[in-house]
Structures are given as C-alpha cells and as structure tokens.
Motif scaffolding. Structure first.
Motif, PDB file in Angstrom:
ATOM      1  N   ALA A 254      -1.541  -0.882  -3.113  1.00  0.00           N
ATOM      2  CA  ALA A 254      -2.401  -1.190  -2.055  1.00  0.00           C
ATOM      3  C   ALA A 254      -1.493  -1.095  -0.673  1.00  0.00           C
ATOM      4  CB  ALA A 254      -2.915  -2.307  -2.891  1.00  0.00           C
ATOM      5  N   ALA A 255      -0.469  -1.895  -0.446  1.00  0.00           N
ATOM      6  CA  ALA A 255      -0.219  -2.164   0.805  1.00  0.00           C
ATOM      7  C   ALA A 255       0.378  -0.791   1.272  1.00  0.00           C
ATOM      8  CB  ALA A 255       1.249  -2.936   0.670  1.00  0.00           C
ATOM      9  N   ARG A 256       1.265   0.262   0.471  1.00  0.00           N
ATOM     10  CA  ARG A 256       1.229   1.766   1.368  1.00  0.00           C
ATOM     11  C   ARG A 256      -0.091   2.298   1.716  1.00  0.00           C
ATOM     12  NH1 ARG A 256       1.202   5.656  -2.131  1.00  0.00           N
ATOM     13  NH2 ARG A 256       1.389   4.404  -3.733  1.00  0.00           N
ATOM     14  N   LEU A 257      -1.015   1.812   0.465  1.00  0.00           N
ATOM     15  CA  LEU A 257      -1.869   2.729   0.671  1.00  0.00           C
ATOM     16  C   LEU A 257      -2.677   2.360   2.432  1.00  0.00           C
ATOM     17  CD1 LEU A 257      -3.509   3.352  -2.405  1.00  0.00           C
ATOM     18  CD2 LEU A 257      -2.545   5.355  -1.227  1.00  0.00           C
ATOM     19  N   VAL A 258      -2.790   0.795   2.766  1.00  0.00           N
ATOM     20  CA  VAL A 258      -3.362   0.559   3.791  1.00  0.00           C
ATOM     21  C   VAL A 258      -2.073   1.079   4.809  1.00  0.00           C
ATOM     22  CG1 VAL A 258      -3.047  -1.854   4.687  1.00  0.00           C
ATOM     23  CG2 VAL A 258      -4.123  -2.137   2.695  1.00  0.00           C
ATOM     24  N   ALA A 259      -0.796   0.760   4.850  1.00  0.00           N
ATOM     25  CA  ALA A 259      -0.118   1.440   5.717  1.00  0.00           C
ATOM     26  C   ALA A 259      -0.847   2.992   6.566  1.00  0.00           C
ATOM     27  CB  ALA A 259       1.349   1.108   5.581  1.00  0.00           C
ATOM     28  N   GLU A 260      -0.963   3.601   4.664  1.00  0.00           N
ATOM     29  CA  GLU A 260      -1.343   5.389   5.583  1.00  0.00           C
ATOM     30  C   GLU A 260      -2.742   5.401   5.959  1.00  0.00           C
ATOM     31  OE1 GLU A 260      -0.826   6.861   1.793  1.00  0.00           O
ATOM     32  OE2 GLU A 260       1.605   6.562   1.335  1.00  0.00           O
ATOM     33  N   ALA A 261      -3.616   4.179   5.842  1.00  0.00           N
ATOM     34  CA  ALA A 261      -5.068   4.618   5.744  1.00  0.00           C
ATOM     35  C   ALA A 261      -4.882   4.265   8.328  1.00  0.00           C
ATOM     36  CB  ALA A 261      -5.584   4.021   5.582  1.00  0.00           C
ATOM     37  N   VAL A 262      -3.871   2.880   7.789  1.00  0.00           N
ATOM     38  CA  VAL A 262      -4.128   2.574   9.751  1.00  0.00           C
ATOM     39  C   VAL A 262      -3.315   3.708  10.171  1.00  0.00           C
ATOM     40  CG1 VAL A 262      -4.902   0.507   8.817  1.00  0.00           C
ATOM     41  CG2 VAL A 262      -2.569   1.357   9.253  1.00  0.00           C
TER      42      VAL A 262
ATOM     43  N   GLN B 184      -0.254  -6.747  12.120  1.00  0.00           N
ATOM     44  CA  GLN B 184       1.542  -7.150  12.612  1.00  0.00           C
ATOM     45  C   GLN B 184       1.309  -5.168  11.691  1.00  0.00           C
ATOM     46  OE1 GLN B 184       5.004  -9.136  11.125  1.00  0.00           O
ATOM     47  NE2 GLN B 184       3.355 -10.531  11.531  1.00  0.00           N
ATOM     48  N   VAL B 185       0.574  -5.116  10.470  1.00  0.00           N
ATOM     49  CA  VAL B 185       1.116  -3.350  10.186  1.00  0.00           C
ATOM     50  C   VAL B 185       0.053  -2.365  10.626  1.00  0.00           C
ATOM     51  CG1 VAL B 185       0.347  -1.990   7.610  1.00  0.00           C
ATOM     52  CG2 VAL B 185       1.802  -3.840   7.857  1.00  0.00           C
ATOM     53  N   GLU B 186      -1.088  -3.061  11.149  1.00  0.00           N
ATOM     54  CA  GLU B 186      -2.100  -1.957  12.410  1.00  0.00           C
ATOM     55  C   GLU B 186      -1.609  -1.512  13.188  1.00  0.00           C
ATOM     56  OE1 GLU B 186      -6.696  -3.143  10.197  1.00  0.00           O
ATOM     57  OE2 GLU B 186      -5.393  -4.797  11.286  1.00  0.00           O
ATOM     58  N   ALA B 187      -0.837  -2.432  13.413  1.00  0.00           N
ATOM     59  CA  ALA B 187      -0.107  -2.525  14.869  1.00  0.00           C
ATOM     60  C   ALA B 187       1.233  -1.657  15.139  1.00  0.00           C
ATOM     61  CB  ALA B 187       0.144  -3.528  15.455  1.00  0.00           C
ATOM     62  N   ASP B 188       1.692  -1.043  13.628  1.00  0.00           N
ATOM     63  CA  ASP B 188       3.528  -0.329  13.441  1.00  0.00           C
ATOM     64  C   ASP B 188       2.570  -0.270  12.628  1.00  0.00           C
ATOM     65  OD1 ASP B 188       5.096   1.230  13.750  1.00  0.00           O
ATOM     66  OD2 ASP B 188       6.697  -0.738  14.590  1.00  0.00           O
ATOM     67  N   PRO B 189       2.276   0.976  11.424  1.00  0.00           N
ATOM     68  CA  PRO B 189       2.173   1.340   9.955  1.00  0.00           C
ATOM     69  C   PRO B 189       3.654   1.493   9.163  1.00  0.00           C
ATOM     70  CG  PRO B 189       0.646   2.223  10.943  1.00  0.00           C
ATOM     71  CD  PRO B 189       1.771   1.912  12.128  1.00  0.00           C
ATOM     72  N   VAL B 190       4.992   2.065  10.491  1.00  0.00           N
ATOM     73  CA  VAL B 190       6.167   2.450   9.761  1.00  0.00           C
ATOM     74  C   VAL B 190       6.659   1.354  10.024  1.00  0.00           C
ATOM     75  CG1 VAL B 190       6.160   4.573  10.297  1.00  0.00           C
ATOM     76  CG2 VAL B 190       6.824   3.363  12.157  1.00  0.00           C
ATOM     77  N   ASP B 191       6.533  -0.412  10.601  1.00  0.00           N
ATOM     78  CA  ASP B 191       7.332  -1.571  10.228  1.00  0.00           C
ATOM     79  C   ASP B 191       7.709  -1.770   8.816  1.00  0.00           C
ATOM     80  OD1 ASP B 191       8.731  -4.005  10.549  1.00  0.00           O
ATOM     81  OD2 ASP B 191       7.839  -4.339  12.326  1.00  0.00           O
ATOM     82  N   SER B 192       9.033  -1.582   8.387  1.00  0.00           N
ATOM     83  CA  SER B 192       8.882  -1.731   6.721  1.00  0.00           C
ATOM     84  C   SER B 192       9.387  -3.209   7.071  1.00  0.00           C
ATOM     85  CB  SER B 192      10.581  -1.339   6.554  1.00  0.00           C
ATOM     86  OG  SER B 192      11.926  -1.815   6.836  1.00  0.00           O
ATOM     87  N   ALA B 193       9.195  -4.453   8.033  1.00  0.00           N
ATOM     88  CA  ALA B 193       9.183  -5.388   7.581  1.00  0.00           C
ATOM     89  C   ALA B 193       7.689  -6.260   7.386  1.00  0.00           C
ATOM     90  CB  ALA B 193       9.937  -6.077   9.380  1.00  0.00           C
ATOM     91  N   ALA B 194       7.206  -5.431   8.260  1.00  0.00           N
ATOM     92  CA  ALA B 194       5.963  -6.298   8.145  1.00  0.00           C
ATOM     93  C   ALA B 194       5.204  -5.276   7.040  1.00  0.00           C
ATOM     94  CB  ALA B 194       5.369  -5.257   9.692  1.00  0.00           C
ATOM     95  N   LEU B 195       5.656  -4.121   6.497  1.00  0.00           N
ATOM     96  CA  LEU B 195       4.800  -3.365   5.384  1.00  0.00           C
ATOM     97  C   LEU B 195       5.253  -4.699   4.305  1.00  0.00           C
ATOM     98  CD1 LEU B 195       3.076  -1.797   3.989  1.00  0.00           C
ATOM     99  CD2 LEU B 195       5.138  -0.327   3.851  1.00  0.00           C
ATOM    100  N   ALA B 196       6.479  -4.934   3.785  1.00  0.00           N
ATOM    101  CA  ALA B 196       7.238  -5.982   3.180  1.00  0.00           C
ATOM    102  C   ALA B 196       6.210  -7.500   3.322  1.00  0.00           C
ATOM    103  CB  ALA B 196       9.162  -5.639   3.267  1.00  0.00           C
ATOM    104  N   THR B 197       6.253  -7.970   4.387  1.00  0.00           N
ATOM    105  CA  THR B 197       5.266  -9.249   4.187  1.00  0.00           C
ATOM    106  C   THR B 197       3.942  -8.550   3.272  1.00  0.00           C
ATOM    107  OG1 THR B 197       6.902 -10.115   6.373  1.00  0.00           O
ATOM    108  CG2 THR B 197       4.549 -11.111   5.703  1.00  0.00           C
ATOM    109  N   LEU B 198       3.408  -7.724   4.514  1.00  0.00           N
ATOM    110  CA  LEU B 198       1.953  -7.490   3.520  1.00  0.00           C
ATOM    111  C   LEU B 198       1.945  -7.443   1.983  1.00  0.00           C
ATOM    112  CD1 LEU B 198      -1.305  -6.621   4.328  1.00  0.00           C
ATOM    113  CD2 LEU B 198      -0.324  -4.042   4.628  1.00  0.00           C
ATOM    114  N   GLU B 199       3.023  -6.987   1.509  1.00  0.00           N
ATOM    115  CA  GLU B 199       3.338  -6.550   0.493  1.00  0.00           C
ATOM    116  C   GLU B 199       3.530  -7.999  -0.489  1.00  0.00           C
ATOM    117  OE1 GLU B 199       6.034  -4.912  -3.094  1.00  0.00           O
ATOM    118  OE2 GLU B 199       6.226  -3.834  -0.999  1.00  0.00           O
ATOM    119  N   ARG B 200       3.902  -9.100   0.023  1.00  0.00           N
ATOM    120  CA  ARG B 200       3.918 -10.044  -0.693  1.00  0.00           C
ATOM    121  C   ARG B 200       2.582 -10.800  -0.031  1.00  0.00           C
ATOM    122  NH1 ARG B 200       4.643 -15.199   1.598  1.00  0.00           N
ATOM    123  NH2 ARG B 200       5.359 -13.966   3.880  1.00  0.00           N
ATOM    124  N   VAL B 201       2.259 -10.762   0.590  1.00  0.00           N
ATOM    125  CA  VAL B 201       1.288 -11.757   1.124  1.00  0.00           C
ATOM    126  C   VAL B 201      -0.088 -11.302   0.375  1.00  0.00           C
ATOM    127  CG1 VAL B 201       1.200 -12.836   2.709  1.00  0.00           C
ATOM    128  CG2 VAL B 201       0.658 -10.939   2.838  1.00  0.00           C
TER     129      VAL B 201
END
Length: 409
Positions: A280-288, A336-353
C-alpha cells in the motif's frame, strides 16, 4: 474402552456407554484413572471418597465397588483385567489416549515446550487440548460432575485451574501471533465467565486496544475495578494499572506485531499486515508521483488499465488520509511522501505507520487489501469488473453484456 472425566464421568465401549453403578463407585473409578496408572491404596481411596469421617464399613464397601467395576469394565485387548485385584490398593489399566484428561495434559505439555519458539504450533496443540473438554473447549464443562466427596472436589478444582491456565496461555500466544482481531470475541466471552479474573481482563484490554477500540479497553478496566471493589473490597493489581496507563499514552510498544495476518475477502489467501502495508505504501507513492491523483478517465483516450488505476489510486490515497486523521505522526508521514514520493526514508515511515493502523482496524485493513489487489491487476493490464461499479452504473437496470477475459471482484 474410552473414559470421559472432563465433562461428567462416563465410560464407553465401542462408543456405547457403560453403566458404572452408583456415584461413589464411579468416583472410585475416576480417582483410579486420575492416578495415571499408579496404585491407589485402600486408605487413600477411603480418605478421598468419605473424608475425615468414613463409614465403619468403608473397607468392605470399597471392595464391593472394586468387584462390581471389575465385572463391568472387563478385560483389556491383551486379556488382562482392566481393574486387577490387589491386596493393598487398586489401579486401572488404561492407555493415556483412552482418558480425555490425560490427552488434555499431554497436548498442553507438548504445547508449553513450544511457546515463544513456535507459537503457531503451540496454539494448535493448546486448542486441540482444550477441545478434549468438548466443543471449542474455552468454556469448560464440570469435570467429575455429580460425584461427591473431597477427592472429587479437589480433582475438580485442580482440573479447572489447569483449564484456565491453558486458555490464558493460548490467548497470549494468539496475541503474540497478531491474531487480536480474531480472538476479541473469545476473550470477551472469557471475561463474562471470569469477571474477577485480572489476567482475562488484561488480555481483553490489550486485544481491544490493538483493534482500535481503546475506549472499550479502558471501559473493561473500569468494570473490573468496580467489580473488585464491590465484591472483594480491592483494586486491580499493578499489571492492569500499568496497561491502562500505557493505553492512555498510546504506547507504541502495545502495537500488534508487524506480521499480523488477515484473510482476504475471498478467503483464498492469507497476507500479513506487514505485506499489505508495504504494498500500500508503495502504491500510494506511485499514485502521487508527478501529482498524479487525478482521475485518468476524465482524460480522453485513456486505456482501461489507466482508468482503473486512476480510480482506485485516488480511493487508496483518500482512504489512508481519512484513516490518519487525528494521528499527527501518520499524517506527517503521508504528507512527506506526497511532497517527495521517491524519498525512501519517508516511504519507510509511511509503511511503518500504515502497518500499525492496519493491525488495529480490520475494516481498514480489508479495504486497503481490496484496493491493493485491484491496483495490482490494473498495473498488469487485466480488465476487472467490480460489483460496486456495475451497481452504480446507469445501465444497472438494463441487460449488460461482456466479452473477453475479465476478473470479477
């Protein structure tokens, strides 16, 4: 022969009940079976059947009981008397798998050796053991029911304590496996039967908190406190008070394990919250990515896959946003992911929450899982017909015809 002690006191031969005589005679057989093949002396048997004030003819009556049982029980497959004759005491020849209480003890003992090492297998064994009590085994019958005497009372108390301990161990292992959604109704049932049991209430509080019902968890604590004060004049122990405080503080240490499992709506697959959250986190990043959360079907010339992707990606992002409302850390991770979808740290945080929220809300988890599956199909280019889409279409009341290969969900 097959012997039932955990829910009454009966014996069966080829699934037909064997009449065992009067209550004290049946008690003698129960005591011999619980001795697990060890001899019970005449003095021990008298004490367990009649207590401190036995009848004057106790030895003679006991001999008559044994003689009558001997004729009723017959012989083992090897031709030996089930209840052999002895001068100083009595014993019963029975294999452990013939006695429900022994099967229960053996299965629980095997499970305890696996707890925390292989909780999944331990739970299977514990539940098999509990089923020896009848049904799912979480609610015990009355062991040795109807039998009099101190021996029956003591055995009954001990067996019920062993049952309770096995149930608690099973529920703890289930929670360690992340099965809080599944066991909430079972633990609620336990608390109804054990309203003053602090350990049962502790389990219920933790399970309710993990499914997103923290207010209900606190209410369970308050109900326990009220009952303890009214009936015992005491307060809950430190363990309950500590859990209550941690729930109030939304302690991250109470979150369910990342590998909590869920069965999808078809019942065909089982995926963990961690797996769903990662997808889901990966797909959210791809969506934005590139601001792409507008509906592609609003654009001319889009393919089916593009339209399906656009529709479901918007729904996924909105579902996550709504779920995160009120959770500052989670909302910040999504922003943070919406602002920078390729930020791996932001994506990892989104996945965790995301995993944390998925593990606490079954409806949210199942909704995200459905969208993840539909988005995955859209990426593969496999046409998909969704029941909700058909229902809401303008052609709902007219004949609808399809051709080609479709996935219908």
């Amino acid at each position: 022969m097959r012997y039932q002690l955990l829910n009454g006191m009966q014996a069966f031969r080829d699934d037909r009940p064997v009449h065992l005589g009067e209550r004290q005679q049946r008690l003698l057989l129960a005591l011999l079976l619980l001795a697990e093949g060890k001899p019970v002396t005449i003095e021990q048997a008298i004490d367990k059947i009649w207590g401190e004030k036995p009848i004057s003819s106790a030895r003679h009556v006991l001999s008559q009981y044994a003689s009558d049982l001997r004729s009723r029980l017959g012989r083992t497959p090897k031709g030996k008397l089930v209840l052999p004759t002895h001068t100083t005491g009595y014993l019963v020849l029975a294999e452990r798998d013939q006695v429900d209480a022994h099967r229960f003890h053996d299965l629980v003992g095997e499970a305890r050796a696996l707890l925390r090492q292989d909780d999944a297998r331990a739970v299977e064994l514990l539940r098999d053991g509990l089923r020896q009590w009848g049904g799912d085994g979480l609610r015990p019958g009355e062991p040795l029911s109807g039998l009099p005497g101190p021996g029956a009372a003591n055995a009954r108390t001990r067996l019920l304590e062993e049952h309770r301990a096995a149930v608690v161990e099973c529920m703890k292992a289930e929670l360690r496996l992340g099965r809080h959604i599944q066991v909430v109704p079972e633990i609620q049932d336990l608390v109804e039967n054990w309203p003053l049991d602090e350990e049962a209430t502790w389990l219920l509080m933790l399970a309710l908190h993990r499914v997103g019902r923290s207010s209900d968890a606190l209410a369970a604590c308050d109900e326990l406190r009220r009952r303890l004060r009214d009936e015992l004049g005491s307060d809950p122990g430190v363990r309950i008070r500590d859990l209550r405080q941690r729930i109030l503080q939304q302690d991250p240490g109470l979150e369910p394990p990342a590998d909590s499992t869920v069965i999808d709506s078809s019942g065909a697959n089982m995926r963990s919250a961690a797996e769903i959250g990662k997808d889901a986190a990966r797909l959210v990043a791809e969506a934005v990515t590139g601001g792409g959360t507008a509906h592609p079907e609003e654009q001319a010339g889009v393919s089916w896959a593009e339209a399906s992707w656009g529709r479901h990606s918007v729904r996924l992002v909105e579902m996550v946003r709504v779920r995160f409302a009120g959770d500052t850390a989670a909302t910040s991770a999504l922003t943070q992911v919406e602002a920078d979808p390729v930020d791996s740290a932001a994506l990892a945080t989104l996945e965790r929450v995301l995993v944390a929220h998925l593990g606490r809300d079954r409806a949210f988890l199942e909704g995200v899982e459905r969208l993840v599956r539909r988005l995955s199909r859209a990426k593969d280019g496999s046409p998909s017909i969704v029941a909700d889409t058909i229902k809401n279409a303008s052609v709902y009341h007219a004949p609808v015809h399809f051709s080609g290969d479709f996935t219908i969900s």
